[in-house]
Write a protein that holds these residues in place. Sequence first.
Motif, PDB file in Angstrom:
ATOM      1  N   ASP A 146      29.621  38.306  42.525  1.00 38.65           N
ATOM      2  CA  ASP A 146      28.754  39.421  42.885  1.00 38.65           C
ATOM      3  C   ASP A 146      29.640  40.482  43.525  1.00 38.65           C
ATOM      4  O   ASP A 146      29.936  40.429  44.707  1.00 38.65           O
ATOM      5  CB  ASP A 146      27.658  38.967  43.841  1.00 38.65           C
ATOM      6  CG  ASP A 146      26.697  40.107  44.188  1.00 38.65           C
ATOM      7  OD1 ASP A 146      26.598  41.053  43.383  1.00 38.65           O
ATOM      8  OD2 ASP A 146      26.074  40.056  45.251  1.00 38.65           O
ATOM      9  N   VAL A 147      30.089  41.428  42.708  1.00 36.53           N
ATOM     10  CA  VAL A 147      31.005  42.464  43.166  1.00 36.53           C
ATOM     11  C   VAL A 147      30.426  43.827  42.793  1.00 36.53           C
ATOM     12  O   VAL A 147      30.754  44.388  41.746  1.00 36.53           O
ATOM     13  CB  VAL A 147      32.409  42.291  42.559  1.00 36.53           C
ATOM     14  CG1 VAL A 147      33.369  43.348  43.099  1.00 36.53           C
ATOM     15  CG2 VAL A 147      32.956  40.902  42.856  1.00 36.53           C
ATOM     16  N   PRO A 148      29.523  44.356  43.599  1.00 37.50           N
ATOM     17  CA  PRO A 148      28.994  45.693  43.311  1.00 37.50           C
ATOM     18  C   PRO A 148      30.031  46.759  43.609  1.00 37.50           C
ATOM     19  O   PRO A 148      30.974  46.538  44.366  1.00 37.50           O
ATOM     20  CB  PRO A 148      27.786  45.797  44.250  1.00 37.50           C
ATOM     21  CG  PRO A 148      28.118  44.883  45.387  1.00 37.50           C
ATOM     22  CD  PRO A 148      28.933  43.760  44.811  1.00 37.50           C
ATOM     23  N   GLY A 149      29.840  47.939  43.007  1.00 36.37           N
ATOM     24  CA  GLY A 149      30.748  49.039  43.272  1.00 36.37           C
ATOM     25  C   GLY A 149      31.899  49.098  42.291  1.00 36.37           C
ATOM     26  O   GLY A 149      31.946  48.373  41.298  1.00 36.37           O
ATOM     27  N   GLU A 150      32.874  49.947  42.597  1.00 36.55           N
ATOM     28  CA  GLU A 150      33.948  50.208  41.641  1.00 36.55           C
ATOM     29  C   GLU A 150      34.968  49.081  41.537  1.00 36.55           C
ATOM     30  O   GLU A 150      35.808  49.095  40.640  1.00 36.55           O
ATOM     31  CB  GLU A 150      34.665  51.501  42.016  1.00 36.55           C
ATOM     32  CG  GLU A 150      35.435  51.409  43.315  1.00 36.55           C
ATOM     33  CD  GLU A 150      36.314  52.627  43.531  1.00 36.55           C
ATOM     34  OE1 GLU A 150      37.155  52.578  44.436  1.00 36.55           O
ATOM     35  OE2 GLU A 150      36.158  53.618  42.798  1.00 36.55           O
ATOM     36  N   SER A 151      34.930  48.086  42.435  1.00 40.39           N
ATOM     37  CA  SER A 151      35.896  46.994  42.350  1.00 40.39           C
ATOM     38  C   SER A 151      35.745  46.201  41.059  1.00 40.39           C
ATOM     39  O   SER A 151      36.681  45.533  40.632  1.00 40.39           O
ATOM     40  CB  SER A 151      35.755  46.059  43.559  1.00 40.39           C
ATOM     41  OG  SER A 151      36.227  46.684  44.726  1.00 40.39           O
ATOM     42  N   LEU A 152      34.551  46.250  40.442  1.00 41.80           N
ATOM     43  CA  LEU A 152      34.364  45.602  39.141  1.00 41.80           C
ATOM     44  C   LEU A 152      33.731  46.638  38.211  1.00 41.80           C
ATOM     45  O   LEU A 152      32.548  46.921  38.319  1.00 41.80           O
ATOM     46  CB  LEU A 152      33.478  44.357  39.253  1.00 41.80           C
ATOM     47  CG  LEU A 152      33.606  43.331  38.123  1.00 41.80           C
ATOM     48  CD1 LEU A 152      32.790  42.076  38.450  1.00 41.80           C
ATOM     49  CD2 LEU A 152      33.197  43.844  36.766  1.00 41.80           C
ATOM     50  N   ARG A 153      34.533  47.196  37.332  1.00 39.33           N
ATOM     51  CA  ARG A 153      34.043  48.205  36.402  1.00 39.33           C
ATOM     52  C   ARG A 153      34.363  47.878  34.949  1.00 39.33           C
ATOM     53  O   ARG A 153      34.009  48.626  34.048  1.00 39.33           O
ATOM     54  CB  ARG A 153      34.613  49.578  36.763  1.00 39.33           C
ATOM     55  CG  ARG A 153      36.117  49.587  36.927  1.00 39.33           C
ATOM     56  CD  ARG A 153      36.591  50.888  37.582  1.00 39.33           C
ATOM     57  NE  ARG A 153      38.030  50.882  37.833  1.00 39.33           N
ATOM     58  CZ  ARG A 153      38.607  50.417  38.923  1.00 39.33           C
ATOM     59  NH1 ARG A 153      37.858  49.902  39.885  1.00 39.33           N
ATOM     60  NH2 ARG A 153      39.914  50.463  39.070  1.00 39.33           N
ATOM     61  N   LEU A 154      35.049  46.759  34.743  1.00 36.43           N
ATOM     62  CA  LEU A 154      35.419  46.355  33.392  1.00 36.43           C
ATOM     63  C   LEU A 154      35.396  44.833  33.297  1.00 36.43           C
ATOM     64  O   LEU A 154      36.070  44.149  34.070  1.00 36.43           O
ATOM     65  CB  LEU A 154      36.823  46.877  33.051  1.00 36.43           C
ATOM     66  CG  LEU A 154      37.441  46.425  31.730  1.00 36.43           C
ATOM     67  CD1 LEU A 154      36.644  46.964  30.537  1.00 36.43           C
ATOM     68  CD2 LEU A 154      38.896  46.876  31.627  1.00 36.43           C
ATOM     69  N   VAL A 155      34.589  44.296  32.380  1.00 37.05           N
ATOM     70  CA  VAL A 155      34.582  42.861  32.095  1.00 37.05           C
ATOM     71  C   VAL A 155      35.155  42.668  30.700  1.00 37.05           C
ATOM     72  O   VAL A 155      34.702  43.306  29.740  1.00 37.05           O
ATOM     73  CB  VAL A 155      33.161  42.270  32.167  1.00 37.05           C
ATOM     74  CG1 VAL A 155      33.167  40.805  31.732  1.00 37.05           C
ATOM     75  CG2 VAL A 155      32.596  42.392  33.578  1.00 37.05           C
ATOM     76  N   VAL A 156      36.170  41.821  30.581  1.00 35.02           N
ATOM     77  CA  VAL A 156      36.807  41.551  29.290  1.00 35.02           C
ATOM     78  C   VAL A 156      36.729  40.057  29.011  1.00 35.02           C
ATOM     79  O   VAL A 156      37.191  39.242  29.818  1.00 35.02           O
ATOM     80  CB  VAL A 156      38.281  42.009  29.275  1.00 35.02           C
ATOM     81  CG1 VAL A 156      38.884  41.784  27.900  1.00 35.02           C
ATOM     82  CG2 VAL A 156      38.391  43.473  29.672  1.00 35.02           C
ATOM     83  N   MET A 157      36.127  39.693  27.876  1.00 35.58           N
ATOM     84  CA  MET A 157      36.064  38.286  27.454  1.00 35.58           C
ATOM     85  C   MET A 157      37.017  38.089  26.278  1.00 35.58           C
ATOM     86  O   MET A 157      37.089  38.922  25.373  1.00 35.58           O
ATOM     87  CB  MET A 157      34.647  37.897  27.036  1.00 35.58           C
ATOM     88  CG  MET A 157      33.657  37.850  28.167  1.00 35.58           C
ATOM     89  SD  MET A 157      32.085  37.051  27.702  1.00 35.58           S
ATOM     90  CE  MET A 157      32.576  35.316  27.745  1.00 35.58           C
ATOM     91  N   GLU A 158      37.726  36.974  26.296  1.00 33.39           N
ATOM     92  CA  GLU A 158      38.727  36.735  25.258  1.00 33.39           C
ATOM     93  C   GLU A 158      38.116  36.477  23.886  1.00 33.39           C
ATOM     94  O   GLU A 158      38.803  36.588  22.868  1.00 33.39           O
ATOM     95  CB  GLU A 158      39.597  35.532  25.631  1.00 33.39           C
ATOM     96  CG  GLU A 158      38.805  34.231  25.742  1.00 33.39           C
ATOM     97  CD  GLU A 158      39.709  32.999  25.662  1.00 33.39           C
ATOM     98  OE1 GLU A 158      40.720  33.052  24.958  1.00 33.39           O
ATOM     99  OE2 GLU A 158      39.379  31.997  26.309  1.00 33.39           O
TER     100      GLU A 158
END
Length: 904
Positions: free
Chosen positions: A793-805
């Motif tokens: 649970d990381v709201p805000g700009e610290s998590l802006r991209l999720v990449v799955m292999e």
Amino acid sequence: MSLRYPALHASHSGIWIATDEGTRPIGRGEAIRIAADTPVIVLNAALVGQRLGYADLAGLDVLELFAFMCPARFMVPTPRGLARATGLETPARDEDVATFLRAAAQALLDLPKGEWPEKEGAWMSAQSLFRLRWPWAPVIGDHLVKPVEAERWLFSKLPEWSEGAPRPQPRTITLDGDETQARLAHLTGSAAEQRTGQRAFAQAAMDAFGPRMVRDSPNMVLAEAGTGIGKTLGYLAPASLWAEKAGGAVWVSTFTKALQRQLGQESARLFPDATVRKQKVVTRKGRENYLCLLNLEDALQGGFQNRAAVLAQLVARWAAYSADGDMVGGDLPGWLPTLFRRNGSTALTDRRGECVYAGCPHYRKCFIERAARASSEADIVIANHALVMVNAARGRELTTRPTRYVFDEGHHLFDAADSMFSTALTGQETIEIRRWILGPESGGRGRRRGLQARLSDVASYDEGGARAISEAVVAAQALAADGWLQRVGEGAPFGPIETLLAAVRGLTYARAEAAGDAGYALETELAEPDATLVEAAGPAAHALDALVRPLVTLGRRLEAVLAEAPDWMDGPARARVEGAIASIGWRAETVAAWVSLLARVGGPASPDFVDWLAVDRVEGREYDIGLHRHWLDPSKPFAETVLKPAHGALVTSATLRGGGADPNEGWAVAEARTGANHLLRGASRFEASSPFDYASQAEVLIVTDVKRGDMGALANAYARLGCASGGGMLGLFTAIRRLRGVHARIADRLARDGLPLYAQHVDPIDTGTLIDIFRDDASASLLGTDALRDGVDVPGESLRLVVMEGVPWPKPTVLHAARRLASGGSAYDDRIVRARLAQAFGRLIRRADDRGMFVLLSAAMPSRLLTAFPPGVRIERVTLDEAVLRASRLPSVTQVVQEVRLDA
């Protein structure tokens, strides 16, 4: 007095040493030489040692100093977190960190000069650490003044819990809708925006708190509430109102520690006064999470040696100031045990079920017992799925069983039940029971005692009980013993259980090992066993039956002693006997389940279970062997054990129907995986879509030109995307081997752009701390596996991209194959993938002002699975170049100060 020690900092971008003469970059060889010859100040010695390739790095670790000076305080173990904790300015560049570490260490050492809340006990602890040759001890000693009066320390400082009258059964009441809405308005605040979905959710949740009308048929509510609905306060409103009016406790069960912490924080809205809140809201976990004071005392008195003894002293400092003694997810820094290689932190908890309850000299101060009694008086008990199931199946607190449950993160109930109600007859499991019965067999230090020693006084009173203990001790000799794995591997097993394990190993290798095997776990169905396994099963079953009989007899004899209530049985003695009965009953059930499993060898299969053989390995190294049994549908025992005795249950999640291709199928999946379809009275349904505007806040990109199986291309994709976004990337993998391979290829590349990279299964840091680090630094990226897909649970700009292999297909295990066959074939696989994609996407947008991008590196992503994503979100198939370009447009403060590298 200023520190004269040099400080060393190593990252993926370089190595620096700071001395009185200044800071300079150095090479790896020189860094290792300096660290070997001179005590150096470092931040996280285990991590620095790994980056230097010098596993034996030791020195003056600032994290250990912080743990001593500021026990039970939270700190992110990075330069940024340390700067915040010490009030210093955060170093702007990597090359400034070494100098900063010297200043930060000095700031911590100067704490005794001012108001220092953790002063009490520091002097005595420092003296003990000096004798253990802890590097910081002489330095700390120069900054402490010996107290004039003797200090209260730990065992004398901890408060005692008190026994209260049994809590009466909850009253039968019906909640009023207007009152529930008023409670919700109170929790959210009068100035808060009125959310229609949240109000509707609270109204639907009320049904779980109504009076039960039919036995074994609770009022069950299935509620899918999209991210942003505010479901936590939505269910706390009716839950708290019911607890207040009915005089009962509501157990709120979660799956992740992060949500447990969040619930604890949200409870401040219910009870602003901290003292009242401590009485009304209790966080409860399994016994193995809490510090055992008797184990700690043993460790402090010589049970631990060398570095483990230092850890015990630092844990003792923490225990004196801890709010609840929770070592896993509580106020003990998650990073502390990881600083100690082959650490003994697990030996400080009650993992073996050897608790002597009232026979313990610290029983009245026990953290575990205090939590149990506090929960019996609380209005809201914040628990987890595993504890709820254990408590219902074999808990000691029969008179305080909850009647109302809220299962948040309800999409995890199936997996939690699968783990809880399974059976594993393995070498590791049998040796644990052997040790529990026999105690230490080869001398050594420690307070561990066998069953006979723990119950010697009770057994002396009851002749039948003493005989049962003796028979159990004899029977336990047949279980696997120390060195069993080597003997089995060499073809020289000893005893019937080791002979069985050798037969299991032989058949598993014969059927499961294939050309090109990667060296990981092997398994095969328990079908058509060979003669060797059939012949080994008989004596093994006989040996286990010879063990379960005296255990059952002993339990009955202890129950008879309770009923007889002899003169010597006061309250504490009764509690001790009751604890022994529960512990013996658990072991007896386990061994009986093993006997039942062995009856399957050579016999007919049960349609309710899936049985298989396995050899567990890590990179080719075997660590366990055995037979396994899981329920084909674990929601069935969950419904029988937990749901049917309850009066009401609310099951909620943002992805409760995540596996369904259409709404009707989704609800059927939700009912099947939560146990609702095993109840006479069906569950009511509620759905509230997320209020977020996914069409404008997020996009999904499917990259079509990264070749499957090409590790170089995969690493290149992660590197380019992470650099383009300026960090803030959560990289998700389905295989640890690929995660490690990608990390090794891209860490230095990201570091050149000033972008830190962290990874599960690579960095010697616990998962919770990795998430804290990631959340705290908007330029950092984090790589991980399933635990990060579901628990971040990381709201805000610290998590802006999720990449799955790639597409997260389920692993083709024996268990999965059986469930797939019984549940629709390929459609079952599709449901699992959709659920995983929905959960992964759910990490991205956590609040109304979040913006982000979800990238799937798979040209083979089937279109039928795209319904996993929220309606309205834009989904496109693009090249890697296009994905990188779009990632560069993500909002990021780091992009203001760095040039984005878009080229390969």
